[in-house]
Design an enzyme around this catalytic site. Structure first.
Site: not given
Ligand SMILES: Cc1cc2nc3c(=O)[nH]c(=O)nc-3n(C[C@H](O)[C@H](O)[C@H](O)COP(=O)(O)OP(=O)(O)OC[C@H]3O[C@@H](n4cnc5c(N)ncnc54)[C@H](O)[C@@H]3O)c2cc1C
Length: 341
Positions: A165, A241, A337
Site C-alpha cells: 500500500r 480498509s 491506509e
Molecule cells: C468499498 C471499498 C473497497 C476498497 N477495497 C480496496 C482494496 O481491496 N484494495 C485497495 O488497495 N484499495 C481498496 N480501496 C481503496 C481505494 O478504492 C483505492 O485506494 C483506489 O485506488 C482509490 O482510487 P480513487 O480514484 O478513488 O483515489 P482518490 O481517493 O481520489 O485519491 C487517493 C489518493 O491518490 C491521489 N490521486 C488520485 N488520483 C491521482 C492522479 N491521477 N494523480 C496523482 N494523484 C492522484 C489523491 O490526491 C489521494 O491522495 C477500497 C475502497 C472502498 C471504498
C-alpha cells in the site's frame, strides 16, 4: 474549455460522503486541459488537491484551494509480444471498467483486483491490492505531469518504489505529480491466483471445477465475495480498509500469540509477520460499534463508516480511539491506509 467552479460541495466526490467544500473545483478531461490549467497565472499559487474517485480520502476540512478531478479517459493496446499485451488506460478510467475490459479480452493479471473502487490514476499511489495480487505485479509504466513545472515524466517500475500500500507518490514525491495514464503488462497465458481468502470455496459454490478455471470465473468469484462482505459506498459512506495490516517483528508476534493463541499472522520475510488489522480491531471490541454519526462496520471491522452526516473530524476522532485501544491491548500501532486531507 476549462470550467472552474467556486464553492463546490465535495459530498458527491468522496465515498465517505463527507460534506466538505472546495473553494475551487475543476474537471480535467485531457492532458491538454491539465497543461492549460497549470499555466493559468491566477491559479499558479493556489494549492491543488488531485481527486480520482475519492474512495481513499478522508476530508477533515474544507479545501481552501483547487480540487482537480481527473476524468482522462481511454483504453488502448500500445504493444504486444509473444507473452504479453501492454494496455494503457487514462487516469480517469474507472478501475473496475479497466478490469472488465481486460477480462473480456482474455488478458490476464487484473482479475483478482475486480470491483476495487476508484480510478486507474490512483491505483499506483498505494499499489492497490486484493486477493493475493498487487498492481505492481502487472505494472509497466506511468505518465505523469509535474504539478508546478508542467514537465512530463515517465515512471518505470523501479521509479515508483512500490511497497505494501505504498509508492514514492505517498512519500518523497507526495503532491508533486499528477498521473495521466498507466500502462499494464498483461499475460496472454493466465496464472491463476486462487489460494487467497474465500476464492476457492466461492468457485466451488459457483460450480467451477479446476479444469473450467478461467480469469472470468476468478473475477466473478472476487466480485461475489466483495459484494457479500464490503459495504457499498452508495449505501453507507466508507473508504474501504481504513488501516493497513501492521507488520511486526516475529519475536513480538510470538509473544503476543502466547497471550492471544487465536491471533492470526502471515510471515513477510524471515523476521516479520503481518497481522490482520481487522482481527485486532474486532478483539478490541469495536466491530459493529456506533459512535454518533460514525461507526465500525458490522461485517468488516477494518472499515470505518459514515452513518449519515458525519464530518471528517468525527471519523478521524473514531479512528484515533480505535488506534489507541488496539495499541493499549496489543502494543501494536495501526497506521491509516486512507489519505487525510
Ligand atoms: C468499498 C471499498 C473497497 C476498497 N477495497 C480496496 C482494496 O481491496 N484494495 C485497495 O488497495 N484499495 C481498496 N480501496 C481503496 C481505494 O478504492 C483505492 O485506494 C483506489 O485506488 C482509490 O482510487 P480513487 O480514484 O478513488 O483515489 P482518490 O481517493 O481520489 O485519491 C487517493 C489518493 O491518490 C491521489 N490521486 C488520485 N488520483 C491521482 C492522479 N491521477 N494523480 C496523482 N494523484 C492522484 C489523491 O490526491 C489521494 O491522495 C477500497 C475502497 C472502498 C471504498
Amino acid at each position: 474549455m476549462l470550467s472552474i467552479q467556486s464553492h463546490v460541495s465535495l459530498k458527491p466526490y468522496n465515498t465517505f460522503g463527507i460534506a466538505a467544500r472546495a473553494r475551487y473545483w475543476v474537471a480535467i478531461e485531457s492532458e491538454e486541459d491539465l497543461q492549460t490549467l497549470l499555466q493559468l497565472t491566477e491559479f499558479l499559487d493556489v494549492p491543488k488537491l488531485i481527486l480520482g474517485g475519492g474512495s481513499n480520502v478522508l476530508l477533515t476540512r474544507d479545501v481552501d484551494g483547487l480540487v482537480v478531478k481527473i476524468n482522462i479517459q481511454g483504453i488502448e493496446v500500445v504493444r504486444e509480444d509473444e507473452l504479453h499485451v501492454y494496455v494503457r488506460a487514462g487516469a480517469g478510467v474507472h478501475w473496475h471498467q479497466l478490469v472488465q475490459h481486460c477480462v473480456g479480452q482474455n488478458l490476464a493479471g487484473l482479475e483478482n483486483l475486480s470491483l476495487i473502487p476508484g480510478t486507474v490514476g490512483a491505483a499506483p499511489m498505494q499499489n492497490i491490492g486484493a486477493y493475493g495480487v498487487e498492481i505492481e505485479q502487472v505494472f509497466d509504466q506511468l505518465e505523469a505531469i509535474h504539478m508546478t513545472t508542467g514537465e512530463r515524466r515517465t515512471f518505470r517500475h523501479a521509479d515508483c518504489r512500490f511497497g505494501y500500500r505504498e509508492s514514492v507518490f505517498k512519500h518523497e514525491l507526495k503532491g508533486q505529480y499528477i498521473i495521466t495514464s498507466v500502462t499494464f503488462r498483461l499475460d496472454k497465458q493466465p496464472t491463476f491466483h486462487t489460494s487467497y481468502g474465500a476464492i476457492r470455496e466461492t468457485l466451488a459454490e459457483m460450480g467451477v471445477s479446476d479444469d473450467q478455471l478461467s480469469i472470468q470465473a476468478i473475477s466473478e468469484a472476487v466480485i461475489r465475495i466483495r459484494r457479500s462482505k464490503l459495504p457499498d459506498p452508495a449505501e453507507i459512506g466508507n473508504a474501504g480498509s481504513f488501516f493497513k495490516n501492521p507488520e511486526i517483528p516475529k519475536s513480538q508476534f510470538d509473544q503476543l500469540q502466547e497471550q492471544f493463541p487465536t491471533m492470526p499472522g502471515y510471515p513477510v520475510g524471515p523476521d516479520r509477520v503481518k497481522v490482520p488489522a481487522g482481527w485486532l480491531i474486532e478483539q478490541a471490541g469495536w466491530k459493529g460499534k456506533r459512535v454518533g454519526n460514525t461507526g465500525v462496520h458490522s461485517k468488516q471491522a477494518l472499515v470505518l463508516v459514515n452513518h449519515g452526516d458525519a464530518t471528517g473530524e468525527e471519523v478521524r476522532a473514531l479512528a484515533t480511539r480505535v488506534q489507541e485501544s488496539v495499541e493499549a491491548r496489543f502494543g501494536v500501532r495501526l497506521m491509516p491506509e486512507v489519505n487525510f486531507v
